[in-house]
Scaffold this motif. Sequence first.
Motif, PDB file in Angstrom:
ATOM      1  N   ALA A  67       5.912   3.640   4.024  1.00 48.92           N
ATOM      2  CA  ALA A  67       6.190   4.667   4.727  1.00 48.92           C
ATOM      3  C   ALA A  67       6.034   5.951   4.017  1.00 48.92           C
ATOM      4  CB  ALA A  67       7.725   4.239   5.213  1.00 48.92           C
ATOM      5  N   GLN A  69       3.740   9.598   5.330  1.00 48.30           N
ATOM      6  CA  GLN A  69       4.529  11.091   5.865  1.00 48.30           C
ATOM      7  C   GLN A  69       3.311  12.064   6.130  1.00 48.30           C
ATOM      8  OE1 GLN A  69       7.872  11.598   5.578  1.00 48.30           O
ATOM      9  NE2 GLN A  69       7.816   9.581   5.664  1.00 48.30           N
ATOM     10  N   LEU A  97      11.307   5.647   5.712  1.00 48.90           N
ATOM     11  CA  LEU A  97      11.553   6.860   6.280  1.00 48.90           C
ATOM     12  C   LEU A  97      10.487   7.151   7.442  1.00 48.90           C
ATOM     13  CD1 LEU A  97      11.744   9.303   3.175  1.00 48.90           C
ATOM     14  CD2 LEU A  97      13.571   8.204   4.413  1.00 48.90           C
ATOM     15  N   ARG A  98      10.948   7.754   8.357  1.00 50.59           N
ATOM     16  CA  ARG A  98      10.147   8.031   9.756  1.00 50.59           C
ATOM     17  C   ARG A  98       9.188   8.918   8.929  1.00 50.59           C
ATOM     18  NH1 ARG A  98      13.759  10.557  14.655  1.00 50.59           N
ATOM     19  NH2 ARG A  98      12.092  12.173  14.013  1.00 50.59           N
ATOM     20  N   ALA A  99       7.910   9.132   9.770  1.00 45.90           N
ATOM     21  CA  ALA A  99       6.711   9.921   9.270  1.00 45.90           C
ATOM     22  C   ALA A  99       7.046  11.287   9.172  1.00 45.90           C
ATOM     23  CB  ALA A  99       5.396   9.541  10.122  1.00 45.90           C
ATOM     24  N   ASP A 100       7.990  11.786   9.941  1.00 54.80           N
ATOM     25  CA  ASP A 100       8.354  13.279   9.793  1.00 54.80           C
ATOM     26  C   ASP A 100       9.620  13.543   9.048  1.00 54.80           C
ATOM     27  OD1 ASP A 100      10.170  12.207  11.518  1.00 54.80           O
ATOM     28  OD2 ASP A 100      10.071  13.780  13.008  1.00 54.80           O
ATOM     29  N   ALA A 101      10.025  12.595   8.396  1.00 57.68           N
ATOM     30  CA  ALA A 101      11.320  12.996   7.594  1.00 57.68           C
ATOM     31  C   ALA A 101      11.021  13.919   6.761  1.00 57.68           C
ATOM     32  CB  ALA A 101      11.525  11.607   6.859  1.00 57.68           C
ATOM     33  N   THR A 116      10.495  17.370   8.221  1.00 58.32           N
ATOM     34  CA  THR A 116      12.013  17.771   8.547  1.00 58.32           C
ATOM     35  C   THR A 116      12.887  18.415   7.752  1.00 58.32           C
ATOM     36  OG1 THR A 116      11.916  16.220  10.435  1.00 58.32           O
ATOM     37  CG2 THR A 116      13.864  17.103  10.159  1.00 58.32           C
TER      38      THR A 116
END
Length: 119
Positions: A30, A34, A101-105, A108
Amino acid sequence: MIKPKKEPPFISIVIPTRDRPNLLKICLEALANQDFRDFEVIVCDNFINSPCLTEMTPYQDDTRFKYFTPNTPLAMCDNWDFAISKATGNYVAIISEKYLLRADALSTLFRIAEDYPAE
């Protein structure tokens, strides 16, 4: 010849772990996916029975991913301190190997830090 000093990464993602290679593998995947690239990952493998070195192999050529082991097994808080001591980022986040973690964490977090810089 003097090499220019490299800027520290925006954030250090610190993962203190013990005997959970199967979870660490998914967590690292994950992080590798990113959409933001200015980070480092510090894995502190405080293993007793199951080291996580094999799970780090896919990232051995990616200088953002760093693997450390203490000389002897540490208590949980001591392992966290040891792991944090290896971080070089402007910000430090400690996560469990259970986190995905989301790919855009991280992008962000970066945007938030730009809008609300630390003092």
